[in-house]
Design a protein around this motif. Structure first.
Motif, PDB file in Angstrom:
ATOM      1  N   ILE A 186      20.928   0.244  12.436  1.00  0.00           N
ATOM      2  CA  ILE A 186      19.840   0.746  11.564  1.00  0.00           C
ATOM      3  C   ILE A 186      19.768   0.025  10.207  1.00  0.00           C
ATOM      4  O   ILE A 186      20.729  -0.817   9.656  1.00  0.00           O
ATOM      5  N   SER A 187      18.648  -0.035   9.280  1.00  0.00           N
ATOM      6  CA  SER A 187      18.138  -0.620   8.125  1.00  0.00           C
ATOM      7  C   SER A 187      19.402  -0.062   7.069  1.00  0.00           C
ATOM      8  O   SER A 187      19.437   1.287   7.195  1.00  0.00           O
ATOM      9  N   GLY A 188      20.238  -0.769   6.527  1.00  0.00           N
ATOM     10  CA  GLY A 188      21.209  -0.286   5.284  1.00  0.00           C
ATOM     11  C   GLY A 188      20.374   0.391   4.414  1.00  0.00           C
ATOM     12  O   GLY A 188      20.977   1.494   3.783  1.00  0.00           O
ATOM     13  N   GLY A 189      19.028   0.292   4.092  1.00  0.00           N
ATOM     14  CA  GLY A 189      18.193   1.001   3.205  1.00  0.00           C
ATOM     15  C   GLY A 189      17.866   2.193   3.541  1.00  0.00           C
ATOM     16  O   GLY A 189      17.949   3.258   2.622  1.00  0.00           O
ATOM     17  N   LEU A 190      17.488   2.252   4.823  1.00  0.00           N
ATOM     18  CA  LEU A 190      17.324   3.581   5.660  1.00  0.00           C
ATOM     19  C   LEU A 190      18.510   4.453   5.385  1.00  0.00           C
ATOM     20  O   LEU A 190      18.493   5.564   5.230  1.00  0.00           O
ATOM     21  N   PHE A 191      19.685   3.879   5.765  1.00  0.00           N
ATOM     22  CA  PHE A 191      20.943   4.418   6.075  1.00  0.00           C
ATOM     23  C   PHE A 191      21.124   5.222   4.656  1.00  0.00           C
ATOM     24  O   PHE A 191      21.513   6.488   4.686  1.00  0.00           O
ATOM     25  N   ASP A 192      21.105   4.491   3.789  1.00  0.00           N
ATOM     26  CA  ASP A 192      21.476   5.008   2.182  1.00  0.00           C
ATOM     27  C   ASP A 192      20.678   5.904   1.612  1.00  0.00           C
ATOM     28  O   ASP A 192      20.944   7.043   1.111  1.00  0.00           O
ATOM     29  N   PHE A 193      19.191   5.682   2.044  1.00  0.00           N
ATOM     30  CA  PHE A 193      18.176   6.614   1.296  1.00  0.00           C
ATOM     31  C   PHE A 193      18.323   7.862   2.284  1.00  0.00           C
ATOM     32  O   PHE A 193      18.338   9.104   1.709  1.00  0.00           O
ATOM     33  N   GLY A 194      18.372   7.929   3.569  1.00  0.00           N
ATOM     34  CA  GLY A 194      18.040   8.975   4.466  1.00  0.00           C
ATOM     35  C   GLY A 194      19.332   9.981   4.213  1.00  0.00           C
ATOM     36  O   GLY A 194      19.154  11.262   4.038  1.00  0.00           O
ATOM     37  N   LEU A 195      20.580   9.449   4.119  1.00  0.00           N
ATOM     38  CA  LEU A 195      21.800  10.403   3.834  1.00  0.00           C
ATOM     39  C   LEU A 195      21.716  11.246   2.614  1.00  0.00           C
ATOM     40  O   LEU A 195      21.829  12.280   2.471  1.00  0.00           O
ATOM     41  N   TYR A 196      21.328  10.297   1.545  1.00  0.00           N
ATOM     42  CA  TYR A 196      21.285  10.989   0.253  1.00  0.00           C
ATOM     43  C   TYR A 196      20.137  12.048   0.135  1.00  0.00           C
ATOM     44  O   TYR A 196      20.396  13.120  -0.441  1.00  0.00           O
ATOM     45  N   PHE A 197      18.863  11.513   0.684  1.00  0.00           N
ATOM     46  CA  PHE A 197      17.771  12.339   0.530  1.00  0.00           C
ATOM     47  C   PHE A 197      18.058  13.700   1.291  1.00  0.00           C
ATOM     48  O   PHE A 197      17.973  14.791   0.887  1.00  0.00           O
ATOM     49  N   PHE A 198      18.431  13.393   2.614  1.00  0.00           N
ATOM     50  CA  PHE A 198      18.598  14.764   3.471  1.00  0.00           C
ATOM     51  C   PHE A 198      19.551  15.812   2.900  1.00  0.00           C
ATOM     52  O   PHE A 198      19.418  17.016   2.891  1.00  0.00           O
ATOM     53  N   HIS A 199      20.513  15.121   2.390  1.00  0.00           N
ATOM     54  CA  HIS A 199      21.466  16.194   1.919  1.00  0.00           C
ATOM     55  C   HIS A 199      21.290  16.710   0.284  1.00  0.00           C
ATOM     56  O   HIS A 199      21.596  18.002   0.021  1.00  0.00           O
TER      57      HIS A 199
END
Length: 540
Positions: A186-199
């Motif tokens: 996965i893209s590092g940016g999507l990983f960082d953004f996605g986990l932070y945003f989702f939670h």
């Protein structure tokens, strides 16, 4: 709508998961990450290929300029970015730093207006650093982060509101190889953004602020468009209104500076302005024009914010932001207090004051510091010269910046042996720390991060490539750089603690200072050394 279980088909977590990680790497959050990857990774890879193609054009002598196809956007006075969001109206002093637990508490307790929690340039992206950072932010947002370390209590203050939290995910070029979807990292940016945003997105809104981000390393408005698409999908998925997310874009590449209007336009309802990422910007200039002998810069210390191409960049950024009604953020003060030399410390702090005074007078709406001790200096300057929450009303209509102004490399300064040695020490020292999972390294009373290390290795590469002579009359060659690197490696490793990574860092650095091979980023060059992929996937 697809079920969580069906979305998780093809998802593998190859890093170890401990108990604290499980509240972050939930099935629902991982399914969300998989959706982001499947929706946007093809576009991301296409945009990265555009970077390669654009570099090939530059190597042929095609210099960047303002895009003719988007002239109508630049000339249209009617459109604006979003009004400042809650917690982002006044941003006069922002502190930045990595997401380890101690840093998160200290930053949020600092006398600043915002804290940029950094998963990017001041962070070494080991699996533990990335997931533990998410845990720390999750806990901080819920005020559950208090802890004891070596007998000292670390607690979030309760006497006044905490600074607004802004997160910087990794750039589009980086991957997270411990999280695989359908056989692709996965893209590092999507990983960082996605986990932070989702939670945290809904909890942040409940707390009075939205989910806010700093967006790094972009090279075109199309890359901003991709972030905007990510924002829309994310908000739609969790049921937040579009425009709840805000993104401040770091203008830290020479190509992005020609597309600032377009970048704000792409993010319109999500835009919270632009930032002068000064060190990455200098790195980008050297990197993009490394094969052109007309773009050779002197020692790093001579490339100040007042030289022609840097001053033009600042003026155009402020004018562009204020014309569109969004913040124009200033750059980093990387100094660290010098506790054992009062006179040297006084001189360093006077330099910080002068730099912040230049920024506020130019029209910036806020600035960055890397150390809490610098916050008061920056605050005093901005409070005195910016009595309002921001100065977006300063339109800077007196400014006129051309393509030639942005590419004007004429400046005083020379290339010296001292400059070469400093570059080697900084690049080697930073890489050694990064390989030990430390992404923010104090060197010579400056907080060095990936951007300054990139400037160092890129200058060494370019000087060797073109056979430049130093002010002392010594021709810079591959052999000369490697000789000085070996001397530095022996000197630094002999003084360092057992288990240091200087020899390993030196082997990698040696490939980057000869004027021959040139890695796109040091972080991608070194990444395999910190990947800890297990033999089997962790179970969700």
């Amino acid at each position: 709508m697809a079920s969580v279980e069906s979305l998780l088909e093809g998802v593998q977590i190859l890093g170890k998961i401990n108990e604290s990680h499980r509240k972050i790497l939930t099935k629902e959050a991982c399914a969300f990450l998989a959706t982001l990857h499947r929706t946007f990774n093809t576009t991301r890879k296409h945009l990265l290929q555009r970077r390669v193609d654009r570099q090939a054009e530059i190597d042929k002598g095609v210099l960047p300029t303002f895009l003719p196809e988007t002239k109508h956007i630049r000339e249209d006075d009617a459109w604006r970015g979003a009004d400042p969001a809650p917690g982002l109206v006044d941003r006069r002093v922002e502190i930045t730093g990595p997401t380890d637990r101690k840093m998160v508490v200290n930053a949020l307790n600092s006398d600043v207006w915002t804290y940029m929690a950094d998963f990017e340039d001041s962070n070494s992206p080991t699996w533990d650093n990335m997931v533990n950072g998410q845990v720390n932010l999750y806990d901080a947002i819920r005020r559950e982060i208090d802890f004891n370390l070596n007998g000292k209590d670390y607690k979030l203050r309760t006497d006044r509101p905490l600074p607004t939290l802004i997160v910087r995910p990794r750039g589009w070029h980086l991957e997270e190889r411990h999280f695989v979807v359908d056989g692709e990292a996965i893209s590092g940016g999507l990983f960082d953004f996605g986990l932070y945003f989702f939670h945290n997105a809904k909890r942040l809104v409940e707390n009075g602020h939205g989910p806010y981000f700093y967006l790094p390393k972009m090279e075109s408005h199309l890359e901003a468009r991709l972030w905007n698409d990510v924002f829309n999908l994310a908000q739609d998925t969790v049921g937040l209104s579009r425009g709840t997310i805000r993104g401040t874009v770091l203008i830290e590449t020479i190509l992005a500076v020609f597309e600032m209007d377009e970048i704000i336009y792409e993010l319109r309802q999500h835009s919270s302005g632009l930032n002068c990422g000064r060190w990455d910007y200098i790195f980008s200039v050297i990197k993009k024009f490394r094969n052109n002998s007309q773009f050779i810069l002197p020692d790093r210390s001579a490339v100040t914010m007042t030289v022609p191409f840097m001053e033009s960049y600042v003026k155009l950024l402020i004018k562009t932001c204020h014309r569109r009604g969004v913040h124009a953020m200033g750059g980093m003060a990387a100094q660290i207090p010098i506790k054992d030399d009062a006179e040297a410390n006084k001189k360093a702090m006077e330099g910080v004051y002068a730099d912040k005074l230049r920024e506020v007078r130019a029209g910036h709406d806020g600035t960055w510091v890397a150390h809490p001790a610098l916050a008061k200096i920056a605050t005093d300057v901005f409070n005195k010269h910016m009595p309002t929450p921001n100065q977006i009303f300063k339109r800077r209509e007196d400014v006129s910046v051309t393509s030639n102004d942005l590419l004007n490399m004429n400046m005083p300064g020379t290339i010296t042996e001292e400059g070469i040695r400093k570059n080697i020490d900084i690049g080697l020292g930073y890489m050694e720390g990064w390989l030990r999972a430390v992404g923010c390294v104090p060197l010579n009373y400056l907080m060095e991060d990936a951007a300054t290390a990139e400037v160092s290795r890129s200058q060494l590469w370019q000087w060797a490539k073109h056979g430049i002579s130093t002010a002392e009359g010594k021709k810079i060659t591959k052999e000369y750089n490697l000789q000085l690197l070996q001397e530095a490696t022996e000197r630094l490793s002999s003084k360092a603690a057992p288990g240091n990574k200087y020899q390993l860092a030196s082997r990698y650095f040696a490939t980057q200072i000869t004027g021959e091979d040139y890695a796109d980023f040091l972080t991608t060059l070194l990444y395999n050394e910190i990947v800890t992929v297990g033999s089997t996937a962790a179970k969700l």
